[in-house]
Every structure is written in C-alpha cells, then in structure tokens.
Design a protein around this motif. Structure first.
Motif, PDB file in Angstrom:
ATOM      1  N   MET A  23      27.938  78.912  21.776  1.00 24.97           N
ATOM      2  CA  MET A  23      28.663  78.062  21.459  1.00 24.97           C
ATOM      3  C   MET A  23      28.678  76.737  21.930  1.00 24.97           C
ATOM      4  SD  MET A  23      31.906  80.605  21.319  1.00 24.97           S
ATOM      5  CE  MET A  23      33.401  79.500  21.162  1.00 24.97           C
ATOM      6  N   ARG A  24      28.219  76.618  23.266  1.00 24.29           N
ATOM      7  CA  ARG A  24      28.197  75.524  23.894  1.00 24.29           C
ATOM      8  C   ARG A  24      26.829  74.530  23.209  1.00 24.29           C
ATOM      9  NH1 ARG A  24      29.238  78.137  28.416  1.00 24.29           N
ATOM     10  NH2 ARG A  24      27.032  78.722  28.788  1.00 24.29           N
ATOM     11  N   LEU A  25      25.851  75.110  22.838  1.00 27.71           N
ATOM     12  CA  LEU A  25      24.698  74.356  22.423  1.00 27.71           C
ATOM     13  C   LEU A  25      25.122  74.222  20.681  1.00 27.71           C
ATOM     14  CD1 LEU A  25      22.405  76.604  24.389  1.00 27.71           C
ATOM     15  CD2 LEU A  25      21.586  74.208  23.724  1.00 27.71           C
ATOM     16  N   LEU A  26      25.662  75.283  19.985  1.00 33.54           N
ATOM     17  CA  LEU A  26      26.113  75.017  18.685  1.00 33.54           C
ATOM     18  C   LEU A  26      26.707  73.830  18.500  1.00 33.54           C
ATOM     19  CD1 LEU A  26      25.973  78.469  17.429  1.00 33.54           C
ATOM     20  CD2 LEU A  26      24.314  76.883  16.907  1.00 33.54           C
ATOM     21  N   SER A  27      27.724  73.726  19.342  1.00 31.86           N
ATOM     22  CA  SER A  27      29.147  72.705  19.179  1.00 31.86           C
ATOM     23  C   SER A  27      28.200  71.179  19.487  1.00 31.86           C
ATOM     24  CB  SER A  27      30.132  72.897  20.238  1.00 31.86           C
ATOM     25  OG  SER A  27      29.434  72.645  21.493  1.00 31.86           O
ATOM     26  N   MET A  28      27.414  71.341  20.340  1.00 26.40           N
ATOM     27  CA  MET A  28      26.551  69.882  20.903  1.00 26.40           C
ATOM     28  C   MET A  28      25.799  69.661  19.297  1.00 26.40           C
ATOM     29  SD  MET A  28      25.922  67.503  22.672  1.00 26.40           S
ATOM     30  CE  MET A  28      26.329  67.989  24.371  1.00 26.40           C
ATOM     31  N   ALA A  29      25.167  70.614  18.785  1.00 31.38           N
ATOM     32  CA  ALA A  29      24.255  70.410  17.663  1.00 31.38           C
ATOM     33  C   ALA A  29      25.161  69.821  16.297  1.00 31.38           C
ATOM     34  CB  ALA A  29      23.903  71.630  17.127  1.00 31.38           C
ATOM     35  N   LEU A  30      26.325  70.375  16.412  1.00 28.03           N
ATOM     36  CA  LEU A  30      27.288  69.829  15.254  1.00 28.03           C
ATOM     37  C   LEU A  30      28.043  68.360  15.555  1.00 28.03           C
ATOM     38  CD1 LEU A  30      28.651  73.409  14.845  1.00 28.03           C
ATOM     39  CD2 LEU A  30      27.499  72.017  12.944  1.00 28.03           C
ATOM     40  N   ASP A  31      28.165  68.187  16.952  1.00 28.44           N
ATOM     41  CA  ASP A  31      29.050  67.153  17.216  1.00 28.44           C
ATOM     42  C   ASP A  31      28.246  65.930  17.339  1.00 28.44           C
ATOM     43  OD1 ASP A  31      31.396  68.628  17.508  1.00 28.44           O
ATOM     44  OD2 ASP A  31      31.378  68.732  19.403  1.00 28.44           O
ATOM     45  N   LEU A  32      26.968  66.030  17.762  1.00 24.75           N
ATOM     46  CA  LEU A  32      26.019  65.002  18.022  1.00 24.75           C
ATOM     47  C   LEU A  32      25.905  63.802  16.967  1.00 24.75           C
ATOM     48  CD1 LEU A  32      22.995  66.234  20.223  1.00 24.75           C
ATOM     49  CD2 LEU A  32      24.854  64.662  20.733  1.00 24.75           C
ATOM     50  N   PRO A  33      25.513  64.551  15.742  1.00 28.52           N
ATOM     51  CA  PRO A  33      25.374  63.653  14.634  1.00 28.52           C
ATOM     52  C   PRO A  33      26.749  62.624  14.086  1.00 28.52           C
ATOM     53  CG  PRO A  33      24.518  65.560  13.939  1.00 28.52           C
ATOM     54  CD  PRO A  33      25.302  65.778  15.219  1.00 28.52           C
ATOM     55  N   THR A  34      27.770  63.155  14.924  1.00 30.26           N
ATOM     56  CA  THR A  34      29.075  62.372  14.539  1.00 30.26           C
ATOM     57  C   THR A  34      29.557  61.439  15.594  1.00 30.26           C
ATOM     58  OG1 THR A  34      30.543  63.875  15.852  1.00 30.26           O
ATOM     59  CG2 THR A  34      29.952  64.540  13.408  1.00 30.26           C
ATOM     60  N   LYS A  35      28.747  61.388  16.550  1.00 29.37           N
ATOM     61  CA  LYS A  35      29.002  60.362  17.448  1.00 29.37           C
ATOM     62  C   LYS A  35      28.229  58.870  17.174  1.00 29.37           C
ATOM     63  CE  LYS A  35      30.567  63.427  20.355  1.00 29.37           C
ATOM     64  NZ  LYS A  35      32.008  63.448  20.614  1.00 29.37           N
ATOM     65  N   PRO A  36      28.979  57.685  17.776  1.00 29.83           N
ATOM     66  CA  PRO A  36      28.545  56.576  17.558  1.00 29.83           C
ATOM     67  C   PRO A  36      26.800  56.070  17.944  1.00 29.83           C
ATOM     68  CG  PRO A  36      30.555  56.182  18.407  1.00 29.83           C
ATOM     69  CD  PRO A  36      30.125  57.618  18.392  1.00 29.83           C
ATOM     70  N   ILE A  37      26.579  57.060  19.069  1.00 28.47           N
ATOM     71  CA  ILE A  37      25.311  56.645  19.745  1.00 28.47           C
ATOM     72  C   ILE A  37      24.246  57.066  18.741  1.00 28.47           C
ATOM     73  CG2 ILE A  37      25.432  58.864  20.995  1.00 28.47           C
ATOM     74  CD1 ILE A  37      23.866  57.376  23.122  1.00 28.47           C
ATOM     75  N   TRP A  38      24.662  58.192  17.877  1.00 28.12           N
ATOM     76  CA  TRP A  38      23.506  58.870  17.028  1.00 28.12           C
ATOM     77  C   TRP A  38      22.997  57.954  15.957  1.00 28.12           C
ATOM     78  CZ3 TRP A  38      21.092  63.264  16.799  1.00 28.12           C
ATOM     79  CH2 TRP A  38      20.432  63.966  15.671  1.00 28.12           C
ATOM     80  N   GLY A  39      23.743  56.934  15.641  1.00 33.56           N
ATOM     81  CA  GLY A  39      23.490  55.908  14.647  1.00 33.56           C
ATOM     82  C   GLY A  39      23.784  56.223  13.236  1.00 33.56           C
ATOM     83  N   GLU A  40      23.377  55.372  12.402  1.00 27.15           N
ATOM     84  CA  GLU A  40      23.872  55.452  10.965  1.00 27.15           C
ATOM     85  C   GLU A  40      23.298  56.642  10.159  1.00 27.15           C
ATOM     86  OE1 GLU A  40      26.394  53.561   9.690  1.00 27.15           O
ATOM     87  OE2 GLU A  40      26.370  52.729  11.723  1.00 27.15           O
ATOM     88  N   ASP A  41      22.073  57.227  10.394  1.00 28.09           N
ATOM     89  CA  ASP A  41      21.552  58.131   9.696  1.00 28.09           C
ATOM     90  C   ASP A  41      22.341  59.441  10.096  1.00 28.09           C
ATOM     91  OD1 ASP A  41      19.869  59.798   8.398  1.00 28.09           O
ATOM     92  OD2 ASP A  41      17.902  59.581   9.765  1.00 28.09           O
ATOM     93  N   ARG A  42      22.799  60.050   8.956  1.00 30.02           N
ATOM     94  CA  ARG A  42      23.554  61.235   8.914  1.00 30.02           C
ATOM     95  C   ARG A  42      22.967  62.387   8.076  1.00 30.02           C
ATOM     96  NH1 ARG A  42      25.920  58.706  12.245  1.00 30.02           N
ATOM     97  NH2 ARG A  42      27.937  58.205  12.804  1.00 30.02           N
ATOM     98  N   GLN A  43      21.725  62.259   7.681  1.00 35.00           N
ATOM     99  CA  GLN A  43      20.985  63.126   6.759  1.00 35.00           C
ATOM    100  C   GLN A  43      20.865  64.653   7.413  1.00 35.00           C
ATOM    101  OE1 GLN A  43      17.227  61.957   5.050  1.00 35.00           O
ATOM    102  NE2 GLN A  43      17.466  59.841   5.657  1.00 35.00           N
TER     103      GLN A  43
END
Length: 406
Positions: A152-172
């Motif tokens: 759950m800890r790793l999967l939540s990170m995988a799901l949350d990271l693309p929603t963070k500002p630091i991730w950037g604009e690419d949400r593919q």
C-alpha cells in the motif's frame, strides 16, 4: 545595561540551536561524501525531531541522497549477480521519493514566504521519473508476497506522484493500464488488510477498468461498504455490479439477501424473476425466489421454485431447506379447532401431520448437507419429531438445542 545583556542572551538563545543544526548538516554532508548512508540517516532523524529544522529543504535533500546511496548499493549487487535485499531495494526508492516530496514542500513554503526560486526541484523531478517504474514494481512485488502494508505504501506513492506539482505537466502515465492496475492492487491490499476506509481512496481510478478485474474491485468495495455499515453505498455498489455483470451470482445473491433482511420481499421476488427471464434454470434465482415466496406466505409457489432448483442443481443445499421450511410453515399455519373430539379437529390434525411428514425428509437432507447449521434445522426438526411422536429423534433435538442455548 541590564536590558542590553538580556537582549544579548536572547539572541544567543536563538542562535545556538541554529548553529548546532548547521553543524549537524555539515556532519550529514561529510557522511554522504564518505558513502556512510546509515550514519547520515541517524543524524537526519535527529534533526527531524527538532521543530526548528523540519522546514529545511536541504535536510530532506540530504536524506534523499542517503536513500539513493543505499538504493545504488542494492542495485550494484543485483548488477554483479550478488545476493541482494529486494525489499530494501524497493523501500529505499520509496524513501528517496518521500524525502523528495518533503523537500519540495519545504521549498514551496520558502518560496511563498521569501520568494526564493526552487533549488532542488528540477533534479529531484528527474529522479522521481527515474524511480517511478521501480515504485510501481515494488508495490506489485510486496502484494504478491501478501505484505499488504508495504504494498500500500508503494502503490499509493505510484498513484500520488503524477498528481504532484514537482512531477510536471506530463500526466500521460495516469492514462495507462498500469496506473489503473496500481489503484486496483491498492484497493485489494486494503481489503485484505481489513482497512475498509482505504478501499475507497483510489476507487474511481480502480473502477475505470472495464475488464474482469473491475468485477473483483466491485465485490471488495461492496463487502467493505457492508463492513462499514454504509447501507446506501453497499446497495448502490451491488446494483452497479448486478447491472454490469448480470450473470455473476455475487451481486445478485447479496442484493437478494439485502432485500430479504430489509423485509423487501416483493423486490427480492422481482429481482429473482428478472434473472429467471434470462435463464429459467438459474439455481441462484430459484433459491432467492423460493425464499421470497415463503416470506410472502405463498408456500405452494415457494415449494415449486425450490424443487425446480433441486432438480436443476441439487448442490444448492438451501433449496432443500426452503422446501422443508415451506411445508413446516404451512403446518404451523393450520388452525386446530377448540373441540378435539370434532371431525374438523381430526381433519386439521391429519393435515398438519401430513405437512410435517412432507417437511421431514427435506429438513433431514439439509441437516446432512449442512451439519453445522444447527440453529437453522434443529428447532424445526424438534417440532416435526414432537408432532409426529418420534420420541428418540425428538430427544436428540432436545439435546442439540440445549447445547445451542449453552
């Protein structure tokens, strides 16, 4: 003069902790240069307990560097085909990402307060993208080993990271099947851990799947809603599942049971008839129909439905119970006239015994098939044996009911 001394002491009080923290940061930096990641992390953890340094972006960047050193060490062993710690490989990647997010949060606060440009974001964003595949793989790896908390800890990170500002604009990445799969695994891990609330965290993402895994997610969400006593959501999920997977028995049976528990027997009957309109031999629907008809006191129809179920599939053991229960209920409904010497009394008594006799083999067969369901069959067989004057069998039921009471 005293005021000046007091001011000086106050300034010293403010400055000393800051100087001490700066000294610790230098020690951490030295440890990192010497690749002593564990020693660096001990110092980081000390500083994390100090509220004066918890918003220092540099502290979290150093922690990130320590985790990368540890991660690189395990990767090197893997590359050299040496024994390595798979759990550590994934956990260090997770911690590196976690510290990157803390670092970025600290920088955002500093930028809002002082207008400083982010110093670490560009480099750290690249690291997040580099580690993303490993974070996702780690979640799957822990899930396969039933270490659901780590998964759950790793999967939540995988799901949350693309929603963070630091991730950037690419949400593919959020449109890919792997992203949906991560949400499903998180839901399933939450369910197996009995963390019912957490099953809903990425619910919409998990249900975006249109393949068979979606059905499993709906089943788990339904059971989680039931565990949470959220009847409205439980019913809504069952209705959705029944609509999307009409041939699957889970949603039908649970929905039929829900209607029965709420005394909505007409709805239960309508649900069963609708399913039977697609397949007149469906055993699940015939069982549900029989139970609904019993509760509606339409006993003859209930017997017909249950016997048809037995003829189609005798492994549906509840159908045996429903036939016996219908005959038993009809026997209980017989009114015996007050005058025991009257012909009407004798006829009514004979009819009652006939119905108990008809109920007996079905209830005994149910007992054979479901020996542990004593609370269901013992009281009914007790009444049947008493009414038919079957002494030894009646005494056996007395003892069984006594053990149930104890």
């Amino acid at each position: 003069m005293l005021k000046k001394i007091g001011l000086l002491l106050w300034l010293i009080t403010l400055t000393l902790p800051h100087l001490s923290a700066q000294k610790t940061l230098k020690q951490i930096r030295t440890c990192l240069k010497d690749k002593k990641a564990d020693e660096a992390m001990k110092l980081v953890e000390q500083m994390e307990k100090d509220t004066t340094t918890t918003e220092w972006a540099r502290l979290y960047d150093y922690a990130k560097q320590a985790q990368i050193i540890k991660n690189d060490k395990e990767n090197e062993k893997l590359y050299l085909k040496q024994a390595y710690d798979t759990a550590a490989l994934f956990n260090t990647a997770l911690l590196a990402c976690d510290y990157i997010l803390k670092c970025d949060e600290a920088e955002q606060k500093q930028q809002a307060q002082e207008g400083d440009k982010p110093k670490y974001r560009k480099t750290n964003a690249r690291i997040l993208h580099d580690y993303y595949a490993n974070i996702h793989a780690g979640g799957r790896w822990f899930y396969a080993r039933k270490d659901y908390a780590s998964a759950m800890r790793l999967l939540s990170m995988a799901l949350d990271l693309p929603t963070k500002p630091i991730w950037g604009e690419d949400r593919q990445v959020t449109a890919k099947a792997g992203y949906t799969a991560a949400a499903q695994l998180y839901l399933w891990a939450s369910f197996h851990s009995k963390k019912w609330e957490e099953t809903n965290r990425y619910r919409d993402i998990a249900l975006a799947d249109t393949l068979s895994a979606r059905r499993t997610s709906l089943e788990m969400l339904s059971l989680a809603a039931e565990a949470l006593k959220d009847t409205a959501d439980y019913k809504a999920l069952l209705l959705l599942g029944h609509k999307d997977y009409p041939s699957h028995p889970f949603f039908f049976t649970h929905l039929a049971d829900l209607y029965a528990r709420n005394g909505q027997y007409d709805r239960q009957l309508s649900l069963a008839d609708h399913r039977l309109s697609a397949d007149a031999t469906d055993a699940w629907a015939l069982e549900a129909k029989s139970l609904a008809l019993i509760n509606l006191k339409r006993y003859d129809e209930a017997i017909t439905a249950a016997e048809q179920c037995i003829a189609n599939d005798s492994t549906h053991t509840d159908a045996w119970y429903y036939v016996g229960l219908a005959y038993y209920s009809m026997a209980k409904a017989v009114t015996l006239p007050a005058n025991i010497n009257s012909k009407a009394y004798q006829n009514a008594l004979a009819r009652q015994k006939q119905l108990y006799t008809l109920a007996q083999p079905y209830m005994e067969e149910y007992r054979t098939k479901k020996p542990d369901e004593k609370a269901k069959w013992a009281p009914i067989l007790y009444q049947i044996y008493f009414s038919l004057n079957l002494g030894s069998r009646f005494e056996e039921m007395q003892q069984i009911i006594k053990t149930l009471a104890d």
